[in-house]
Design a protein around this motif. Structure first.
Motif, PDB file in Angstrom:
ATOM      1  N   TYR A  41       0.898  -1.321   0.050  1.00  0.00           N
ATOM      2  CA  TYR A  41      -0.104  -0.040   0.067  1.00  0.00           C
ATOM      3  C   TYR A  41       1.018   1.473  -0.026  1.00  0.00           C
ATOM      4  CZ  TYR A  41       0.872   0.035   4.970  1.00  0.00           C
ATOM      5  OH  TYR A  41       1.672   0.191   6.207  1.00  0.00           O
ATOM      6  N   GLU A  42       0.432   2.311  -0.449  1.00  0.00           N
ATOM      7  CA  GLU A  42       1.076   3.682  -0.565  1.00  0.00           C
ATOM      8  C   GLU A  42       0.203   4.741  -0.027  1.00  0.00           C
ATOM      9  OE1 GLU A  42       3.949   4.778  -4.043  1.00  0.00           O
ATOM     10  OE2 GLU A  42       1.998   4.454  -4.862  1.00  0.00           O
ATOM     11  N   ILE A  43       0.541   5.712   0.786  1.00  0.00           N
ATOM     12  CA  ILE A  43      -0.121   6.811   0.991  1.00  0.00           C
ATOM     13  C   ILE A  43       0.984   7.917   0.544  1.00  0.00           C
ATOM     14  CG2 ILE A  43      -0.837   8.328   3.241  1.00  0.00           C
ATOM     15  CD1 ILE A  43      -0.548   5.441   4.739  1.00  0.00           C
ATOM     16  N   LEU A  44       0.198   8.747  -0.291  1.00  0.00           N
ATOM     17  CA  LEU A  44       0.662  10.061  -0.799  1.00  0.00           C
ATOM     18  C   LEU A  44       0.160  11.054  -0.208  1.00  0.00           C
ATOM     19  CD1 LEU A  44       0.062   7.601  -3.172  1.00  0.00           C
ATOM     20  CD2 LEU A  44       1.074   9.561  -4.789  1.00  0.00           C
ATOM     21  N   TRP A  45       0.927  11.337   0.868  1.00  0.00           N
ATOM     22  CA  TRP A  45       0.825  12.745   1.946  1.00  0.00           C
ATOM     23  C   TRP A  45       1.017  13.687   0.927  1.00  0.00           C
ATOM     24  CZ3 TRP A  45      -1.535  11.926   6.430  1.00  0.00           C
ATOM     25  CH2 TRP A  45      -1.566  10.886   7.015  1.00  0.00           C
ATOM     26  N   HIS A  53       3.730  -2.709   3.352  1.00  0.00           N
ATOM     27  CA  HIS A  53       3.060  -3.803   2.846  1.00  0.00           C
ATOM     28  C   HIS A  53       2.591  -4.595   4.326  1.00  0.00           C
ATOM     29  CE1 HIS A  53       7.418  -5.034   3.045  1.00  0.00           C
ATOM     30  NE2 HIS A  53       6.766  -6.064   3.817  1.00  0.00           N
ATOM     31  N   SER A  54       1.548  -5.692   4.007  1.00  0.00           N
ATOM     32  CA  SER A  54       1.246  -6.501   5.072  1.00  0.00           C
ATOM     33  C   SER A  54       1.138  -7.912   4.605  1.00  0.00           C
ATOM     34  CB  SER A  54      -0.166  -5.859   5.471  1.00  0.00           C
ATOM     35  OG  SER A  54      -1.364  -5.987   4.275  1.00  0.00           O
ATOM     36  N   PHE A  55       1.005  -8.851   5.277  1.00  0.00           N
ATOM     37  CA  PHE A  55       0.995 -10.329   4.853  1.00  0.00           C
ATOM     38  C   PHE A  55      -0.416 -10.820   5.426  1.00  0.00           C
ATOM     39  CE2 PHE A  55       5.664  -9.312   4.625  1.00  0.00           C
ATOM     40  CZ  PHE A  55       5.786  -9.922   3.531  1.00  0.00           C
ATOM     41  N   GLY A  56      -0.712 -11.765   4.612  1.00  0.00           N
ATOM     42  CA  GLY A  56      -1.813 -12.633   5.045  1.00  0.00           C
ATOM     43  C   GLY A  56      -2.035 -14.097   4.900  1.00  0.00           C
ATOM     44  N   VAL A  57      -2.916 -14.837   5.267  1.00  0.00           N
ATOM     45  CA  VAL A  57      -2.727 -16.227   5.061  1.00  0.00           C
ATOM     46  C   VAL A  57      -3.528 -16.322   3.703  1.00  0.00           C
ATOM     47  CG1 VAL A  57      -2.803 -17.120   7.225  1.00  0.00           C
ATOM     48  CG2 VAL A  57      -4.958 -16.693   5.961  1.00  0.00           C
ATOM     49  N   ASP A  58      -4.370 -15.392   2.990  1.00  0.00           N
ATOM     50  CA  ASP A  58      -4.676 -15.232   1.762  1.00  0.00           C
ATOM     51  C   ASP A  58      -4.897 -13.956   1.217  1.00  0.00           C
ATOM     52  OD1 ASP A  58      -7.084 -14.276   2.906  1.00  0.00           O
ATOM     53  OD2 ASP A  58      -8.172 -16.195   2.870  1.00  0.00           O
ATOM     54  N   SER A  59      -5.198 -13.455   0.017  1.00  0.00           N
ATOM     55  CA  SER A  59      -5.463 -12.211  -0.593  1.00  0.00           C
ATOM     56  C   SER A  59      -6.088 -11.310   0.177  1.00  0.00           C
ATOM     57  CB  SER A  59      -5.561 -12.407  -2.058  1.00  0.00           C
ATOM     58  OG  SER A  59      -6.744 -12.870  -2.297  1.00  0.00           O
ATOM     59  N   ILE A  60      -7.397 -11.831   0.670  1.00  0.00           N
ATOM     60  CA  ILE A  60      -8.334 -11.018   1.453  1.00  0.00           C
ATOM     61  C   ILE A  60      -7.667 -10.584   2.651  1.00  0.00           C
ATOM     62  CG2 ILE A  60     -10.777 -10.939   2.270  1.00  0.00           C
ATOM     63  CD1 ILE A  60     -11.685 -12.519   0.260  1.00  0.00           C
ATOM     64  N   THR A  64      -7.358  -6.660   3.683  1.00  0.00           N
ATOM     65  CA  THR A  64      -8.024  -6.038   4.879  1.00  0.00           C
ATOM     66  C   THR A  64      -6.947  -5.546   6.014  1.00  0.00           C
ATOM     67  OG1 THR A  64      -8.593  -8.044   5.874  1.00  0.00           O
ATOM     68  CG2 THR A  64     -10.106  -7.096   4.370  1.00  0.00           C
ATOM     69  N   LEU A  65      -5.933  -6.247   6.205  1.00  0.00           N
ATOM     70  CA  LEU A  65      -5.061  -5.798   6.940  1.00  0.00           C
ATOM     71  C   LEU A  65      -4.272  -4.713   6.570  1.00  0.00           C
ATOM     72  CD1 LEU A  65      -3.221  -9.148   8.460  1.00  0.00           C
ATOM     73  CD2 LEU A  65      -4.615  -7.852   9.754  1.00  0.00           C
ATOM     74  N   ALA A  66      -3.949  -4.485   5.237  1.00  0.00           N
ATOM     75  CA  ALA A  66      -3.257  -3.205   4.863  1.00  0.00           C
ATOM     76  C   ALA A  66      -4.319  -2.176   5.088  1.00  0.00           C
ATOM     77  CB  ALA A  66      -3.060  -3.472   3.368  1.00  0.00           C
ATOM     78  N   MET A  67      -5.690  -2.298   4.706  1.00  0.00           N
ATOM     79  CA  MET A  67      -6.554  -1.374   5.036  1.00  0.00           C
ATOM     80  C   MET A  67      -6.782  -0.725   6.519  1.00  0.00           C
ATOM     81  SD  MET A  67      -9.875  -2.172   2.368  1.00  0.00           S
ATOM     82  CE  MET A  67      -9.608  -2.061   0.704  1.00  0.00           C
ATOM     83  N   GLY A  68      -6.586  -1.782   7.335  1.00  0.00           N
ATOM     84  CA  GLY A  68      -6.712  -1.561   8.893  1.00  0.00           C
ATOM     85  C   GLY A  68      -5.344  -0.709   9.238  1.00  0.00           C
ATOM     86  N   PRO A  96     -11.805   0.198   7.050  1.00  0.00           N
ATOM     87  CA  PRO A  96     -12.137  -0.940   8.164  1.00  0.00           C
ATOM     88  C   PRO A  96     -10.879  -0.329   9.364  1.00  0.00           C
ATOM     89  CG  PRO A  96     -10.746  -1.988   6.555  1.00  0.00           C
ATOM     90  CD  PRO A  96     -11.441  -0.658   5.981  1.00  0.00           C
ATOM     91  N   PRO A  97     -11.323  -0.226  10.533  1.00  0.00           N
ATOM     92  CA  PRO A  97     -10.445  -0.203  11.807  1.00  0.00           C
ATOM     93  C   PRO A  97      -9.560  -1.439  11.776  1.00  0.00           C
ATOM     94  CG  PRO A  97     -12.562   0.770  12.545  1.00  0.00           C
ATOM     95  CD  PRO A  97     -12.814  -0.044  11.114  1.00  0.00           C
ATOM     96  N   LEU A  98      -8.258  -1.398  12.325  1.00  0.00           N
ATOM     97  CA  LEU A  98      -7.439  -2.451  12.373  1.00  0.00           C
ATOM     98  C   LEU A  98      -8.009  -3.831  12.995  1.00  0.00           C
ATOM     99  CD1 LEU A  98      -4.788  -3.879  11.450  1.00  0.00           C
ATOM    100  CD2 LEU A  98      -3.709  -3.028  13.366  1.00  0.00           C
ATOM    101  N   GLY A  99      -8.869  -3.591  14.050  1.00  0.00           N
ATOM    102  CA  GLY A  99      -9.696  -4.531  14.747  1.00  0.00           C
ATOM    103  C   GLY A  99     -10.456  -5.335  14.084  1.00  0.00           C
ATOM    104  N   GLU A 100     -11.007  -4.695  12.977  1.00  0.00           N
ATOM    105  CA  GLU A 100     -12.105  -5.474  12.301  1.00  0.00           C
ATOM    106  C   GLU A 100     -11.593  -5.861  11.098  1.00  0.00           C
ATOM    107  OE1 GLU A 100     -15.276  -2.604  11.320  1.00  0.00           O
ATOM    108  OE2 GLU A 100     -15.430  -1.942  13.133  1.00  0.00           O
ATOM    109  N   ALA A 101     -10.236  -5.850  10.766  1.00  0.00           N
ATOM    110  CA  ALA A 101      -9.585  -6.510   9.635  1.00  0.00           C
ATOM    111  C   ALA A 101      -9.004  -7.667  10.117  1.00  0.00           C
ATOM    112  CB  ALA A 101      -8.462  -5.510   9.195  1.00  0.00           C
ATOM    113  N   ARG A 102      -8.983  -8.206  11.267  1.00  0.00           N
ATOM    114  CA  ARG A 102      -8.447  -9.502  11.541  1.00  0.00           C
ATOM    115  C   ARG A 102      -9.306 -10.691  10.875  1.00  0.00           C
ATOM    116  NH1 ARG A 102      -7.041  -8.650  17.794  1.00  0.00           N
ATOM    117  NH2 ARG A 102      -6.367  -6.390  17.311  1.00  0.00           N
TER     118      ARG A 102
END
Length: 102
Positions: A41-45, A53-60, A64-68, A96-102
């Protein structure tokens, strides 16, 4: 949407930040040789660009972790705390807040 050398931009969102356009980009999650998925992910301030970047067991999960994580970074910023970071003139950034991205 633009692409980087590895994966294309999957989704992006425009925010208003201190009266300027600010973009957040999420790149298409890619499977790594170790079987997990990576989502950049990239934030262009207004004054800098931050790419992580974030990692997950699958692409979703990776997406969602990156969004959180982005939600945490944006809401922890001085721009947000000063009311200068909005999405359609709202402080609800629509991520989504990070807690909801798990």
């Amino acid at each position: 949407m633009k692409t980087d050398g590895e994966s294309p931009v999957f989704v992006e969102r425009e925010f208003s930040c201190a009266g300027q356009l600010m973009l957040v980009r999420f790149y298409q999650p890619v499977q790594m040789p170790t079987a997990e998925y990576k989502c950049e992910y990239e934030i262009l301030w207004p004054d800098r660009t931050r790419r992580r970047h974030s990692f997950g067991v699958d692409s979703i999960q990776a997406l969602t972790l990156a969004m959180g994580i982005v939600h945490v970074e944006l809401t922890a910023s001085d721009y947000y705390k000063d009311g200068q970071l909005t999405y359609f003139d709202s402080v609800d950034l629509g991520l989504p807040p990070l807690g909801e991205a798990r």
